[in-house]
Design an enzyme around this catalytic site. Structure first.
Site, short mmCIF file in Angstrom:
data_model
loop_
_atom_site.label_atom_id
_atom_site.label_comp_id
_atom_site.label_asym_id
_atom_site.label_seq_id
_atom_site.Cartn_x
_atom_site.Cartn_y
_atom_site.Cartn_z
N PRO A 310 -2.49 49.71 -4.15
CA PRO A 310 -3.22 49.49 -5.42
C PRO A 310 -2.84 48.15 -6.03
O PRO A 310 -1.73 47.96 -6.51
CB PRO A 310 -2.75 50.66 -6.31
CG PRO A 310 -1.44 51.08 -5.73
CD PRO A 310 -1.50 50.80 -4.26
N ASP A 491 1.61 45.04 -5.72
CA ASP A 491 1.44 46.44 -5.33
C ASP A 491 1.97 47.29 -6.48
O ASP A 491 3.19 47.33 -6.72
CB ASP A 491 2.21 46.71 -4.04
CG ASP A 491 1.96 48.12 -3.50
OD1 ASP A 491 1.54 49.00 -4.28
OD2 ASP A 491 2.22 48.34 -2.30
N HIS A 492 1.04 47.98 -7.18
CA HIS A 492 1.44 48.71 -8.39
C HIS A 492 2.30 49.92 -8.10
O HIS A 492 2.90 50.51 -9.02
CB HIS A 492 0.18 49.15 -9.16
CG HIS A 492 0.35 49.07 -10.65
ND1 HIS A 492 1.55 49.26 -11.28
CD2 HIS A 492 -0.55 48.81 -11.65
CE1 HIS A 492 1.39 49.15 -12.58
NE2 HIS A 492 0.14 48.86 -12.84
N ARG A 493 2.42 50.31 -6.83
CA ARG A 493 3.34 51.41 -6.50
C ARG A 493 4.79 50.96 -6.65
O ARG A 493 5.68 51.79 -6.88
CB ARG A 493 3.10 51.87 -5.05
CG ARG A 493 1.74 52.48 -4.79
CD ARG A 493 1.55 52.76 -3.31
NE ARG A 493 1.62 51.52 -2.49
CZ ARG A 493 1.49 51.49 -1.17
NH1 ARG A 493 1.30 52.64 -0.51
NH2 ARG A 493 1.56 50.35 -0.52
#
Length: 519
Positions: A310, A491-493
Site C-alpha cells: 500500500p 510502504d504504509h505497512r
C-alpha cells in the site's frame, strides 16, 4: 580433436532463461579463454559471456534474438588442430570427434580444495592478452624532453623513462632519490606571446615551470581517444567530452560514438517520419514490440509492488540554493578534480543521513513462508543505495553496496561508475540485487516531481525533481532561489505518515543546509 558444447549458464541467482542478443564470434574463428563469445539479455541486464576454453568455433547453435533456457547448448568449439595428428602418426585417430558439454562455474568452486573445478577453469582465470607493442613516435631532431620519467634523444626517438631516471637517481644523493611515475608528456610549445630568446640563452626556470605546468594540466583534462576515433567524432560533429567512455583505459571508443549518435538521433523530433501513410489500413500501421528481458522483468516487478504494497506519497518543496553553492565549490576543489559532481551526490548523502535517523525506511516487509498470514519487518543496518537508471533496454536500478561507509568523494566516484556502466549496458545482475532504498532522479529530465513505485523488496523511494530558480520568500522578502520538489513513496505497512514526514523533512534539511553533514 574434441568438440565441446558451451551451455548457457545462470549468470545471476535463479535466472531461468536469457536472450542471445549478439554473437561476437562466427564459425571458423579462433577463441581464447575469456574471449567474449556473445551478449545475452537476462531479466536483470545485458551480460557478456566469456569463453571458458580455447579452440576454434565450429557452430553457433542459437540464432540472435532467440530466448533459450539455462543449460541449453549455444555454441560448439573444437579443441586441437589437424596438425597435431600429423605430428604424432603413432597415435590412433579416433573414428569421430568426441563431443563434450560444458557449463561454466561463475565464481563458485565445486571441487575439493586444491583440485580444479569441475568442467574446466573458472571464468576469469585465463591468461591475459599479450601486450601491444607500439612503434616509437618520431619527433624533430634535437628535441629533448625530460619530465615525469620521459626523455627524447637528439634523433627524436622516445626512450624508456625507467633507464633514464634510474641513471639520474644513481647520481643524486640518497636523500633526494625518488621513484619516478610513468607518464607521457608532449614537448612544451613556446607561447605565442612570449618573446623569442637569443640562440644559446636558456628559458628562465620559472617560465619553463609555468609552461610545463600548463602542459600537464592540458593533458589531464584531455579526453582519451585514438586518432581514428577523433576523426570519426569530427565527421559526426560530436564533442568527445560529451561521450561516456567505456574503453579499458578510460578512452572513448568507436562503439561509444555509435551509441551516442544513436541516442542523439532518437532524441531528435521525428514527427515527420513517425506517422504511417494514410493510404494503408490502420491495422498495418501498428508496430508490435515484444516484451522480454529487462522490460518484462521490470513490468512484473512494478505490478507486484503496486498491488501488494500500500503506497503513500508525500511531497516537500526545498530551497536548494546552498546545495547549488556547495556543488559549485566541489567542482573547483582540487580533491574532486576530474570527478563529475551534481546535486544528486548531496541528495544521496542526505538520504543515507536521514535513514540513520529514521531506520524503518531502510527495511523490508517479509511474509512468512508457512502461509498462515504472519510477517516480519527486517530493518537493514546497512545501506545499498539504489539509483534508478533509464536505459534503452528499460529501467534498471543498480545499487551502491554499503553506501553508508563511503566518504563524499568515494560516493561521487561510485555514482559516476554506476551511471557509466548503466548507459553502456554493462550493469551486472549482482549489482542490481539487495537494494535497501532507491532514489530516482527525474529532475534530470526537467520534471518537477512524481509518485514513484517502490522497488520490490524495499519500503521507500525518493523522487528528486528538477532544480530551477523560483520566487521564494526569505526573511520577509521575495527573492529568486534555487527550488526543487522531493516526492517520496512509502510502504504504509512499515512506514506510517509520521515517520515518512520526518524522514522527508530530514532529507530536505540537508539540501537546505549541507553543512549539517559535518555534524
Amino acid at each position: 580433436m574434441t568438440v565441446k558444447k558451451f551451455n548457457l549458464p545462470d549468470v545471476g541467482e535463479g535466472l531461468t532463461e536469457a536472450e542471445v542478443v549478439a554473437w561476437k564470434v562466427k564459425p571458423g574463428d579462433t577463441v581464447a579463454i575469456n574471449d567474449v563469445l556473445c551478449e545475452i539479455e537476462t531479466a536483470k541486464s545485458l551480460v557478456e559471456l566469456p569463453s571458458p576454453f580455447a579452440g576454434t568455433v565450429t557452430e553457433l547453435l542459437v540464432e540472435e534474438g532467440i530466448t533459450v533456457e539455462v543449460g541449453t547448448a549455444i555454441i560448439a568449439v573444437s579443441e586441437g588442430q589437424d596438425g597435431d595428428a600429423q605430428a604424432a602418426p603413432e597415435a590412433p585417430a579416433p573414428a569421430a570427434a568426441a563431443e563434450e558439454t560444458f557449463t561454466p562455474v561463475y565464481g563458485k568452486l565445486t571441487a575439493e580444495a586444491g583440485e580444479q573445478p569441475a568442467g574446466g577453469p573458472l571464468v576469469g582465470s585465463g591468461p591475459k592478452a599479450d601486450a601491444v607493442k607500439r612503434r616509437a613516435r618520431k619527433r624533430p631532431a634535437g628535441a629533448v624532453v625530460e619530465a615525469a620519467g620521459v626523455a627524447e634523444n637528439a634523433e627524436g626517438t622516445v626512450q624508456d623513462n625507467q633507464a633514464v631516471l634510474a641513471a639520474k637517481a644513481a647520481e643524486a644523493p640518497v636523500s633526494q632519490r625518488t621513484t619516478p611515475a610513468r607518464a607521457v608528456v608532449e614537448p612544451v610549445q613556446p607561447s605565442a606571446t612570449a618573446p623569442a630568446l637569443p640562440p644559446g640563452v636558456q628559458q628562465p626556470a620559472a617560465t619553463r615551470g609555468a609552461a610545463f605546468s600548463g602542459t600537464i594540466s592540458g593533458l589531464v583534462n584531455k579526453v582519451l581517444a585514438k586518432p581514428p576515433v577523433r576523426k570519426f567524432a569530427r565527421d559526426l560533429g560530436i564533442d568527445l567530452a560529451d561521450v561516456v567512455a567505456t574503453g579499458q583505459r578510460g578512452e572513448v571508443t568507436r562503439e561509444d560514438l555509435v551509441s551516442y549518435q544513436a541516442q542523439r538521433d532518437a532524441e531528435l523530433d521525428q514527427a515527420d517520419t513517425f506517422w504511417g501513410a494514410s493510404r494503408k489500413p490502420q491495422d498495418q500501421r501498428v508496430e508490435r514490440v515484444p516484451v522480454k528481458g529487462v522490460r518484462k522483468a521490470t513490468a512484473k516487478a512494478m505490478v507486484d509492488s503496486a498491488f501488494s504494497a500500500p503506497h503513500v506519497s508525500i511531497f516537500v518543496d526545498v530551497d536548494a540554493s546552498r546545495t547549488m553553492e556547495f556543488v559549485k565549490r566541489l567542482k573547483v576543489s582540487r580533491d574532486f578534480e576530474g570527478i563529475k559532481v551534481s546535486p544528486l551526490l548531496i541528495l544521496a548523502k542526505a538520504v543515507i543521513w536521514a535513514a540513520a535517523r529514521n531506520p524503518s525506511v531502510n527495511a523490508t516487509w517479509v511474509e512468512d513462508a508457512d502461509g498462515k498470514g504472519g510477517a516480519e519487518i527486517q530493518i537493514k543496518h546497512f545501506m545499498n543505495l539504489g539509483i534508478a537508471a533509464a536505459t534503452p533496454r528499460g529501467l534498471m536500478v543498480p545499487n551502491i553496496k554499503d553506501a553508508q561507509d563511503l566518504s563524499l568523494k568515494e560516493l561521487a566516484l561510485a555514482l559516476n561508475e554506476l551511471a557509466t556502466k548503466a548507459r553502456a549496458g554493462k550493469t551486472q545482475p549482482a549489482e542490481m540485487q539487495g537494494g535497501t532504498l532507491t532514489v530516482t532522479n527525474i529532475g534530470a529530465l526537467g520534471i518537477d516531481t512524481g509518485t514513484p513505485i517502490i522497488n520490490p523488496g524495499e519500503v521507500a523511494i525518493i523522487a528528486f525533481g528538477t532544480i530551477k530558480q523560483k520566487p521564494w520568500v526569505l526573511d520577509g522578502e521575495v527573492i529568486p532561489r534555487w527550488i526543487t520538489t522531493l516526492g517520496g513513496s512509502f510502504d504504509h505497512r512499515v512506514v506510517d505518515g509520521d515517520l515518512s514526514a520526518r524522514f522527508m523533512a530530514d532529507v530536505a534539511a540537508i539540501l537546505e543546509e549541507p553543512a549539517l553533514l559535518l555534524d
